[in-house]
Enzyme design. Structure first.
Site, PDB file in Angstrom:
ATOM      1  N   GLY A  57       0.829  -1.201   0.000  1.00 37.85           N
ATOM      2  CA  GLY A  57       0.000   0.000   0.000  1.00 37.85           C
ATOM      3  C   GLY A  57       0.861   1.248   0.000  1.00 37.85           C
ATOM      4  O   GLY A  57       2.058   1.189   0.308  1.00 37.85           O
ATOM      5  N   CYS A  84       5.285  -6.142   1.733  1.00 39.03           N
ATOM      6  CA  CYS A  84       5.658  -4.727   1.665  1.00 39.03           C
ATOM      7  C   CYS A  84       4.995  -3.941   2.809  1.00 39.03           C
ATOM      8  O   CYS A  84       5.376  -4.110   3.955  1.00 39.03           O
ATOM      9  CB  CYS A  84       5.317  -4.151   0.293  1.00 39.03           C
ATOM     10  SG  CYS A  84       6.178  -2.603  -0.064  1.00 39.03           S
ATOM     11  N   TYR A  85       3.980  -3.107   2.522  1.00 39.39           N
ATOM     12  CA  TYR A  85       3.287  -2.415   3.615  1.00 39.39           C
ATOM     13  C   TYR A  85       2.702  -3.428   4.594  1.00 39.39           C
ATOM     14  O   TYR A  85       2.656  -3.180   5.798  1.00 39.39           O
ATOM     15  CB  TYR A  85       2.178  -1.525   3.044  1.00 39.39           C
ATOM     16  CG  TYR A  85       1.456  -0.709   4.093  1.00 39.39           C
ATOM     17  CD1 TYR A  85       1.944   0.530   4.491  1.00 39.39           C
ATOM     18  CD2 TYR A  85       0.296  -1.186   4.701  1.00 39.39           C
ATOM     19  CE1 TYR A  85       1.283   1.277   5.468  1.00 39.39           C
ATOM     20  CE2 TYR A  85      -0.367  -0.444   5.678  1.00 39.39           C
ATOM     21  CZ  TYR A  85       0.135   0.791   6.055  1.00 39.39           C
ATOM     22  OH  TYR A  85      -0.508   1.521   7.027  1.00 39.39           O
ATOM     23  N   HIS A 176       7.725  -7.489  -3.455  1.00 35.09           N
ATOM     24  CA  HIS A 176       6.450  -7.945  -4.014  1.00 35.09           C
ATOM     25  C   HIS A 176       6.627  -9.282  -4.745  1.00 35.09           C
ATOM     26  O   HIS A 176       7.035  -9.306  -5.902  1.00 35.09           O
ATOM     27  CB  HIS A 176       5.886  -6.898  -4.975  1.00 35.09           C
ATOM     28  CG  HIS A 176       5.358  -5.677  -4.299  1.00 35.09           C
ATOM     29  ND1 HIS A 176       4.048  -5.552  -3.907  1.00 35.09           N
ATOM     30  CD2 HIS A 176       5.985  -4.529  -3.919  1.00 35.09           C
ATOM     31  CE1 HIS A 176       3.868  -4.374  -3.326  1.00 35.09           C
ATOM     32  NE2 HIS A 176       5.026  -3.733  -3.320  1.00 35.09           N
ATOM     33  N   GLU A 178       4.298 -11.115  -5.856  1.00 40.96           N
ATOM     34  CA  GLU A 178       3.200 -11.343  -6.798  1.00 40.96           C
ATOM     35  C   GLU A 178       3.490 -10.850  -8.205  1.00 40.96           C
ATOM     36  O   GLU A 178       2.795 -11.218  -9.158  1.00 40.96           O
ATOM     37  CB  GLU A 178       1.912 -10.695  -6.281  1.00 40.96           C
ATOM     38  CG  GLU A 178       1.885  -9.180  -6.271  1.00 40.96           C
ATOM     39  CD  GLU A 178       2.431  -8.544  -5.000  1.00 40.96           C
ATOM     40  OE1 GLU A 178       1.983  -7.450  -4.645  1.00 40.96           O
ATOM     41  OE2 GLU A 178       3.334  -9.147  -4.364  1.00 40.96           O
ATOM     42  N   ASP A 233     -17.364 -12.646 -22.153  1.00 43.83           N
ATOM     43  CA  ASP A 233     -18.021 -12.628 -20.842  1.00 43.83           C
ATOM     44  C   ASP A 233     -19.518 -12.920 -20.946  1.00 43.83           C
ATOM     45  O   ASP A 233     -20.038 -13.809 -20.267  1.00 43.83           O
ATOM     46  CB  ASP A 233     -17.797 -11.276 -20.154  1.00 43.83           C
ATOM     47  CG  ASP A 233     -16.326 -10.947 -19.974  1.00 43.83           C
ATOM     48  OD1 ASP A 233     -15.513 -11.886 -19.982  1.00 43.83           O
ATOM     49  OD2 ASP A 233     -15.998  -9.763 -19.842  1.00 43.83           O
ATOM     50  N   LYS A 375     -10.717 -12.697 -15.763  1.00 45.24           N
ATOM     51  CA  LYS A 375     -10.916 -12.930 -17.195  1.00 45.24           C
ATOM     52  C   LYS A 375     -10.362 -14.282 -17.639  1.00 45.24           C
ATOM     53  O   LYS A 375     -11.012 -15.003 -18.402  1.00 45.24           O
ATOM     54  CB  LYS A 375     -10.242 -11.814 -18.004  1.00 45.24           C
ATOM     55  CG  LYS A 375     -10.533 -11.856 -19.490  1.00 45.24           C
ATOM     56  CD  LYS A 375     -11.910 -11.312 -19.774  1.00 45.24           C
ATOM     57  CE  LYS A 375     -12.153 -11.114 -21.258  1.00 45.24           C
ATOM     58  NZ  LYS A 375     -13.429 -10.437 -21.528  1.00 45.24           N
TER      59      LYS A 375
END
Length: 519
Positions: A57, A84-85, A176, A178, A233, A375
């Site tokens: 964040g 991180c944060y 990070h 991710e 979708d 998606k």
């Protein structure tokens, strides 16, 4: 869905929080993102997560009033992973110390193992080359560990880059894992969910089964209408709902005259003939093109099309007796983005065309069977449902269609030229085996005419721009690096095969600063 093992991601406002969820979903773990200010003791008790991840964040934990996690989280006896944060929050709330004013780290960094560690717990399998490449983005840093924690890895500007309290199964990193820029980040996430006891019970086969049951429970014996655009979708949603309730579903396909070459016929054939789904083909192209005549402002185009779409959809929906539900292809990112972690408004770059205004106007209840999916998961569900591979892998197509690929005034002549040029471009991409490497590709017809020479004659025809981008989620994008041979061959085909175009250009603008579409 409650039947699955569930992981909670508490969002502190990182721009890459969605990536955490996507990585976990890829590992067959069901997770949900919730903003920190919506997660209290009651929420934690009801959600009952099997593990929790604290996101990054932009705030500083050293500032008064900065975001925190519920203190009760650390007494739930579930594994917690701070990023991180999220690491700094853990330390601040558990008795460590975080300070500002130290040298910040942004971008690539390298972590070395602390003395006596070669990678333990969720860090097992790291440091094979002696150090780990990671992606950092922090100004503050931990300067004192909370009781029970030990350092696993360090970087020059983050002495506690990897930390762990194995007894409580608390782990945290200053970087990070991710993002793609941390090559072994997936290993850490895999180790964490394995240690937390996740068995990987989140599959599209199980989702399909549960979604069908939920649709039947929600709808009962009532009628459902679905606004079918022909995109992935709405198409997956329609096939899934039809599997659940059969002829209680009626799709309304609004043909606004702004579709690609042969697109209306393809959509109608697939749904009415192949799937035997009740379908109303509303050919209202004269209405739309008449209302758009003389309109050149892109925002006016979008709003005109959006308003007409609602009016037309309502007209045909009223023909369906007993309709009580409206089906929409809402996805999980739409749900996440509608609940900003700060509650603040986002800047409108351009309005988006959807049917979001319909339920209020028509008094219909919503059926949104895809609202828990990303998606890529929708595409996987489409394959599970047996939709054609070529259809499932289609590039995104905007609701306003070719209207926003036709800068300036829209005319039937320009639309016909654009359809043919676009078809040639996509055919070229497929012939060269590049379609699946590209996020989105299209042609825009430019509001200028240029001088050319064809044979012994002079031409004064339209110029067009080719656009092809790579992207993960459409939020950012870069142009696709076609070879000059490909571009030359494609330009030659378009100019030779499409009467009305005598010049081709290639758009190499990234997003940002540009957008993917031209309008």
């Amino acid at each position: 869905m409650t039947q699955h093992q569930r992981l909670l991601i508490i969002d502190f406002g990182s721009q890459v929080t969605q990536l955490i969820a996507r990585r976990l979903r890829e590992l067959s773990v069901y997770c949900e993102i919730h903003p920190f200010n919506a997660v209290d003791d009651a929420f934690l008790k009801e959600f009952a997560p099997q593990a929790v991840i604290l996101s990054g964040g932009p705030a500083s934990v050293t500032e008064a009033g900065s975001p925190r996690a519920p203190q009760s989280l650390f007494d739930m006896q579930v594994p917690v992973f701070g990023i991180c944060y999220g690491q700094q929050v853990m330390m601040e709330q558990l008795g460590g110390r975080v300070e500002s004013g130290h040298h910040a780290e942004y971008g690539r960094a390298f972590i070395a193992p602390a003395e006596g560690h070669k990678g333990d717990g969720i860090f097992a399998g790291l440091f094979d080359t002696g150090r780990e490449e990671v992606w950092m983005s922090h100004g503050d840093r931990v300067t004192q560990l909370a009781p029970g924690f030990e350092v696993i890895g360090t970087s020059p500007n983050a002495p506690y880059a990897m930390i762990a309290d194995e007894a409580r199964k608390f782990f945290a990193v200053q970087f990070h894992p991710e993002v793609h820029h941390t090559p072994n980040g997936r290993i850490m996430l895999e180790n964490f969910i394995r240690m937390a006891g996740f068995t990987g019970d989140w599959t599209m086969a199980s989702y399909r089964e549960e979604a069908v049951r939920k649709i039947r429970e929600q709808v009962g014996d009532k009628q459902v209408i679905c606004g079918l655009s022909g995109g992935v979708d709405s198409s997956v949603a329609a096939v899934l709902i039809h599997e659940a309730i059969g002829d209680q579903l009626t799709c309304v396909f609004v043909d606004h005259g702004l579709l690609r070459l042969n697109e209306a016929d393809e959509v109608v054939t697939m749904f009415r003939d192949t799937y035997n789904i009740p379908l109303i083909h509303a050919d209202e192209s004269d209405l739309f093109l008449g209302e758009l005549e003389g309109v050149s402002d892109p925002e006016v185009k979008r709003k005109t099309i959006g308003k007409l779409f609602i009016d037309v959809f309502q007209k045909y929906a009223h023909q369906i007796e007993g309709a009580e539900f409206l089906a929409q292809g809402t996805l999980y990112p739409d749900v996440i983005e509608s609940v900003s972690f700060s509650g603040g408004p986002s800047v409108t770059i351009k309005s988006h065309h959807n049917v979001g205004g319909l339920p209020e106007k028509m008094g219909l209840k919503l059926v949104e069977p895809l609202r828990e999916l990303f998606k890529d998961e929708v595409r996987a569900l489409g394959r599970e449902l047996g939709l054609p591979t070529k259809f499932i892998g289609r590039h995104p197509f905007p609701g306003p269609g070719l209207a926003i690929r036709c800068p300036g005034e829209i005319t039937r002549e320009k639309l016909e030229i654009l359809r043919k040029a676009d078809a040639v471009f996509i055919d070229q991409i497929r012939k060269h085996g590049l379609y699946d490497d590209i996020w989105q590709a299209f042609v825009a017809i430019l509001p200028v005419r240029t001088v050319g020479v064809m044979g012994d004659g002079r031409t004064y025809d339209f110029a067009c721009a080719l656009r092809a981008v790579t992207s993960v989620d459409g939020m950012t994008a870069d142009y696709y690096p076609f070879s000059h041979e490909f571009l030359g061959e494609t330009a030659t085909r378009i100019i030779n095969e499409v009467k009305g175009i005598n010049r081709c250009t290639y758009d190499i603008t990234s997003k940002p600063p540009g957008t993917i579409e031209w309008e």
